[in-house]
Design a protein around this motif. Structure first.
Motif, PDB file in Angstrom:
ATOM      1  N   ASN A 164       0.831  -1.209   0.000  1.00  0.00           N
ATOM      2  CA  ASN A 164       0.000   0.000   0.000  1.00  0.00           C
ATOM      3  C   ASN A 164       0.863   1.256   0.000  1.00  0.00           C
ATOM      4  OD1 ASN A 164      -2.334  -1.571   0.130  1.00  0.00           O
ATOM      5  ND2 ASN A 164      -2.404  -1.517   2.362  1.00  0.00           N
ATOM      6  N   GLY A 165       1.953   1.213   0.766  1.00  0.00           N
ATOM      7  CA  GLY A 165       2.850   2.361   0.813  1.00  0.00           C
ATOM      8  C   GLY A 165       3.470   2.669  -0.546  1.00  0.00           C
ATOM      9  N   PHE A 166       3.906   1.627  -1.251  1.00  0.00           N
ATOM     10  CA  PHE A 166       4.472   1.834  -2.587  1.00  0.00           C
ATOM     11  C   PHE A 166       3.411   2.353  -3.553  1.00  0.00           C
ATOM     12  CE2 PHE A 166       8.017  -1.057  -1.297  1.00  0.00           C
ATOM     13  CZ  PHE A 166       9.055  -0.223  -1.659  1.00  0.00           C
ATOM     14  N   GLN A 167       2.186   1.821  -3.450  1.00  0.00           N
ATOM     15  CA  GLN A 167       1.117   2.302  -4.319  1.00  0.00           C
ATOM     16  C   GLN A 167       0.830   3.777  -4.080  1.00  0.00           C
ATOM     17  OE1 GLN A 167      -2.248  -0.285  -3.743  1.00  0.00           O
ATOM     18  NE2 GLN A 167      -1.579  -1.730  -5.298  1.00  0.00           N
ATOM     19  N   ASP A 168       0.751   4.166  -2.825  1.00  0.00           N
ATOM     20  CA  ASP A 168       0.496   5.572  -2.510  1.00  0.00           C
ATOM     21  C   ASP A 168       1.637   6.458  -2.984  1.00  0.00           C
ATOM     22  OD1 ASP A 168      -1.820   4.711  -1.351  1.00  0.00           O
ATOM     23  OD2 ASP A 168      -1.145   4.937   0.725  1.00  0.00           O
ATOM     24  N   MET A 169       2.867   5.953  -2.864  1.00  0.00           N
ATOM     25  CA  MET A 169       4.019   6.738  -3.299  1.00  0.00           C
ATOM     26  C   MET A 169       3.992   6.940  -4.812  1.00  0.00           C
ATOM     27  SD  MET A 169       8.077   5.903  -2.747  1.00  0.00           S
ATOM     28  CE  MET A 169       8.014   4.492  -3.856  1.00  0.00           C
ATOM     29  N   VAL A 170       3.722   5.856  -5.563  1.00  0.00           N
ATOM     30  CA  VAL A 170       3.645   5.956  -7.021  1.00  0.00           C
ATOM     31  C   VAL A 170       2.485   6.855  -7.434  1.00  0.00           C
ATOM     32  CG1 VAL A 170       3.215   4.649  -9.136  1.00  0.00           C
ATOM     33  CG2 VAL A 170       4.762   3.735  -7.419  1.00  0.00           C
ATOM     34  N   ALA A 171       1.351   6.718  -6.743  1.00  0.00           N
ATOM     35  CA  ALA A 171       0.205   7.572  -7.053  1.00  0.00           C
ATOM     36  C   ALA A 171       0.545   9.035  -6.830  1.00  0.00           C
ATOM     37  CB  ALA A 171      -0.994   7.168  -6.193  1.00  0.00           C
ATOM     38  N   GLY A 172       1.357   9.323  -5.828  1.00  0.00           N
ATOM     39  CA  GLY A 172       1.775  10.695  -5.579  1.00  0.00           C
ATOM     40  C   GLY A 172       2.609  11.264  -6.713  1.00  0.00           C
ATOM     41  N   PHE A 173       3.477  10.432  -7.296  1.00  0.00           N
ATOM     42  CA  PHE A 173       4.274  10.882  -8.436  1.00  0.00           C
ATOM     43  C   PHE A 173       3.378  11.195  -9.632  1.00  0.00           C
ATOM     44  CE2 PHE A 173       7.825   8.074  -6.624  1.00  0.00           C
ATOM     45  CZ  PHE A 173       8.281   9.116  -5.850  1.00  0.00           C
ATOM     46  N   PHE A 174       2.435  10.286  -9.918  1.00  0.00           N
ATOM     47  CA  PHE A 174       1.555  10.501 -11.054  1.00  0.00           C
ATOM     48  C   PHE A 174       0.638  11.698 -10.835  1.00  0.00           C
ATOM     49  CE2 PHE A 174       1.994   5.764 -12.071  1.00  0.00           C
ATOM     50  CZ  PHE A 174       2.957   6.020 -13.024  1.00  0.00           C
ATOM     51  N   THR A 175       0.235  11.917  -9.592  1.00  0.00           N
ATOM     52  CA  THR A 175      -0.646  13.027  -9.282  1.00  0.00           C
ATOM     53  C   THR A 175      -0.009  14.358  -9.677  1.00  0.00           C
ATOM     54  OG1 THR A 175      -1.711  11.846  -7.476  1.00  0.00           O
ATOM     55  CG2 THR A 175      -1.839  14.235  -7.415  1.00  0.00           C
ATOM     56  N   ALA A 176       1.301  14.448  -9.548  1.00  0.00           N
ATOM     57  CA  ALA A 176       1.991  15.691  -9.866  1.00  0.00           C
ATOM     58  C   ALA A 176       2.069  15.934 -11.370  1.00  0.00           C
ATOM     59  CB  ALA A 176       3.400  15.677  -9.284  1.00  0.00           C
ATOM     60  N   PHE A 177       1.784  14.926 -12.189  1.00  0.00           N
ATOM     61  CA  PHE A 177       1.911  15.073 -13.638  1.00  0.00           C
ATOM     62  C   PHE A 177       0.591  14.824 -14.358  1.00  0.00           C
ATOM     63  CE2 PHE A 177       3.443  14.228 -17.917  1.00  0.00           C
ATOM     64  CZ  PHE A 177       4.502  15.112 -18.034  1.00  0.00           C
ATOM     65  N   ASP A 178      -0.234  13.936 -13.825  1.00  0.00           N
ATOM     66  CA  ASP A 178      -1.486  13.572 -14.479  1.00  0.00           C
ATOM     67  C   ASP A 178      -2.637  14.405 -13.952  1.00  0.00           C
ATOM     68  OD1 ASP A 178      -0.262  11.593 -15.959  1.00  0.00           O
ATOM     69  OD2 ASP A 178      -0.547  10.082 -14.400  1.00  0.00           O
ATOM     70  N   PRO A 179      -3.631  14.687 -14.793  1.00  0.00           N
ATOM     71  CA  PRO A 179      -4.790  15.479 -14.359  1.00  0.00           C
ATOM     72  C   PRO A 179      -5.776  14.638 -13.553  1.00  0.00           C
ATOM     73  CG  PRO A 179      -5.082  14.793 -16.627  1.00  0.00           C
ATOM     74  CD  PRO A 179      -3.702  14.319 -16.220  1.00  0.00           C
ATOM     75  N   GLU A 180      -6.699  15.311 -12.889  1.00  0.00           N
ATOM     76  CA  GLU A 180      -7.738  14.590 -12.154  1.00  0.00           C
ATOM     77  C   GLU A 180      -8.636  13.809 -13.103  1.00  0.00           C
ATOM     78  OE1 GLU A 180      -9.752  16.471  -8.729  1.00  0.00           O
ATOM     79  OE2 GLU A 180      -8.497  18.201  -9.167  1.00  0.00           O
ATOM     80  N   LEU A 181      -9.017  14.430 -14.211  1.00  0.00           N
ATOM     81  CA  LEU A 181      -9.829  13.758 -15.225  1.00  0.00           C
ATOM     82  C   LEU A 181      -9.220  14.022 -16.599  1.00  0.00           C
ATOM     83  CD1 LEU A 181     -13.485  14.581 -14.063  1.00  0.00           C
ATOM     84  CD2 LEU A 181     -12.268  12.412 -13.800  1.00  0.00           C
ATOM     85  N   LYS A 182      -9.345  13.029 -17.465  1.00  0.00           N
ATOM     86  CA  LYS A 182      -8.781  13.152 -18.806  1.00  0.00           C
ATOM     87  C   LYS A 182      -9.777  12.604 -19.816  1.00  0.00           C
ATOM     88  CE  LYS A 182      -4.599  11.936 -21.436  1.00  0.00           C
ATOM     89  NZ  LYS A 182      -3.291  11.248 -21.360  1.00  0.00           N
ATOM     90  N   ILE A 183     -10.090  13.409 -20.823  1.00  0.00           N
ATOM     91  CA  ILE A 183     -11.034  13.002 -21.867  1.00  0.00           C
ATOM     92  C   ILE A 183     -10.254  12.666 -23.124  1.00  0.00           C
ATOM     93  CG2 ILE A 183     -13.009  13.706 -23.268  1.00  0.00           C
ATOM     94  CD1 ILE A 183     -13.771  15.664 -21.072  1.00  0.00           C
ATOM     95  N   THR A 184     -10.429  11.448 -23.626  1.00  0.00           N
ATOM     96  CA  THR A 184      -9.807  11.020 -24.878  1.00  0.00           C
ATOM     97  C   THR A 184     -10.875  10.399 -25.770  1.00  0.00           C
ATOM     98  OG1 THR A 184      -9.212   8.891 -23.879  1.00  0.00           O
ATOM     99  CG2 THR A 184      -7.536  10.624 -23.860  1.00  0.00           C
ATOM    100  N   VAL A 185     -10.576  10.299 -27.042  1.00  0.00           N
ATOM    101  CA  VAL A 185     -11.523   9.741 -27.991  1.00  0.00           C
ATOM    102  C   VAL A 185     -11.379   8.214 -28.028  1.00  0.00           C
ATOM    103  CG1 VAL A 185      -9.968   9.913 -29.979  1.00  0.00           C
ATOM    104  CG2 VAL A 185     -12.457  10.027 -30.324  1.00  0.00           C
TER     105      VAL A 185
END
Length: 412
Positions: free
Chosen positions: A47-68
């Motif tokens: 769980n700790g590693f998952q939260d850590m990785v999610a934190g990295f992605f959070t800094a680069f990825d948007p909350e929501l993303k619309i694609t076709v």
């Protein structure tokens, strides 16, 4: 009180005729406790590693993303998309266009992902927290376009954080055929200059491939006019992301995908969940082996209490009641082992969070974090407790019934 349970409790804590039985019972409890502790700590580390990785992605990825759903690009001004921009829950709405291209710096070249973004991309994500260097988040000015590269890509091309010569970017023309006599005519070429900074997400997917630049540069390079590959959204604080996502899917779900942060990185988190599941299954198997110690303890206890069982039979107890006594005995050993293991596991997780007792790589700073990250989830604790109780129940149910019949035969 239930009579078999009462007698089993007395047997568990009372002194036996042979001291070895007490020792074996204590070893059984310790075995179950250690297996339970290992389950709690291992799942919490995942769980700790998952939260850590999610934190990295959070800094680069948007909350929501619309694609076709079909194709690579779409018109952001279409009648089905444009009304979403006026939703009151949306704080930042930015258009992006990303595509593969070849980049070259002096005599080095490699493939990269050119991601064109709008100027408000800085408000969408925490990109400022990922920047290294004397410069900042700059996409273009009146003269040139800038390219913000991942730190591993910088190393591969050998540009350094602030390069002097421009970075050459090549992309095939969308509607041009390759002319063997002049292959370069089938490619668009443009230049990116250094903003004096690079970004580091600590994920190879981004650090080794991505270049952030202006949306205008990307459209010009890839021969697009107004098309985008995605619309990235930041919601206002306190907004229910899942609720907004469902409403968007209901309105545009036929042609478009609406993804939250975890869905954008589904492959990474799926792999981590599989690793967590495999670890859980292996440790459950070890737990089952530890529970077999209970069988040895119960068999010796049955032999030790033969006279007591005979007395109970003389008082009218049947074989079912005597079997339940030792069955409850086994379950109580499992219960106390599970309870003590969970308490010790939670204590160890707390100490790891607070003091970082177990370090990564000797704590020499070669990893992103110095110590194993830990995150305790209540659902995992409940799962571990139920697993231990279930395995303990299954491991003693049939052996107790069998031993009771063999070792407690009625005297002729």
């Amino acid at each position: 009180m239930n009579l078999p349970l009462y007698i089993a409790r007395r047997y568990l804590f009372s002194k036996k005729k042979h001291n070895a039985i007490n020792i074996i019972s204590a070893i059984s409890v310790c075995g179950v406790a250690l297996a339970t502790l290992a389950l709690v700590c291992t799942l919490s580390v995942f769980n700790g590693f998952q939260d850590m990785v999610a934190g990295f992605f959070t800094a680069f990825d948007p909350e929501l993303k619309i694609t076709v759903r079909e194709g690579k690009v779409f018109d952001p001004d279409g009648p089905d998309i444009r009304p979403l921009k006026d939703w009151p829950e949306i704080e930042v709405w930015t258009e992006t266009l990303e595509e593969n291209a070849m980049v070259q710096y002096k005599d080095r070249q490699t493939m990269a992902v050119i991601k064109g973004v709008e100027d408000n991309f800085e408000q969408l994500t925490s990109i400022d927290s990922l920047l290294y260097g004397a410069g900042g988040f700059v996409l273009d000015d009146s003269v040139v376009d800038y390219g913000l590269m991942g730190i591993e890509l910088v190393s591969e091309l050998g540009t350094g954080i602030q390069f002097v010569d421009p970075l050459q970017v090549y992309a095939p023309k969308r509607h041009a055929r390759v002319n063997l006599a002049n292959p370069s005519a089938a490619f668009n070429r443009d230049y990116l200059h250094s903003p004096g900074a690079v970004f580091a997400v600590n994920q190879q997917k981004y650090d080794a491939r991505y270049i952030l630049t202006s949306l205008g540069f990307a459209r010009r390079l890839f021969d697009y006019d107004t098309e985008v590959s995605a619309i990235e959204i930041k919601l206002k604080p306190g907004t229910d992301t899942e609720s907004v996502k469902r409403r968007m899917e209901e309105q545009i779900g036929g042609r478009y995908n609406v993804q939250d942060r975890y869905e954008q990185q589904a492959d990474v988190f799926r792999i981590m969940e599989i690793e967590k599941l495999i670890s859980y299954l292996f440790l459950t198997f070890i737990l089952a082996i530890a529970c077999f110690n209970i069988i040895g303890s119960l068999s010796m206890l049955i032999l030790d209490k033969r006279e007591d069982v005979e007395t109970l039979r003389n008082l009218g107890a049947d074989d079912r009641l005597t079997a339940r006594i030792f069955l409850f005995e086994g379950w109580m050993i499992s219960f106390f082992g599970a309870a003590s293991g969970i308490v010790l596991g939670l204590l160890l997780c707390f100490l790891q969070q607070r003091f970082g007792l177990i370090s990564l790589g000797g704590g020499n700073g070669s990893f992103i974090v110095d110590a194993y990250p830990v995150s305790v989830h209540a659902t995992d604790v409940v799962l571990v407790f139920v697993t231990v109780i279930a395995v303990g129940f299954l491991s003693v149910w049939y052996p107790v019934r069998y031993l009771s019949r063999r070792l407690l035969k009625r005297q002729p």
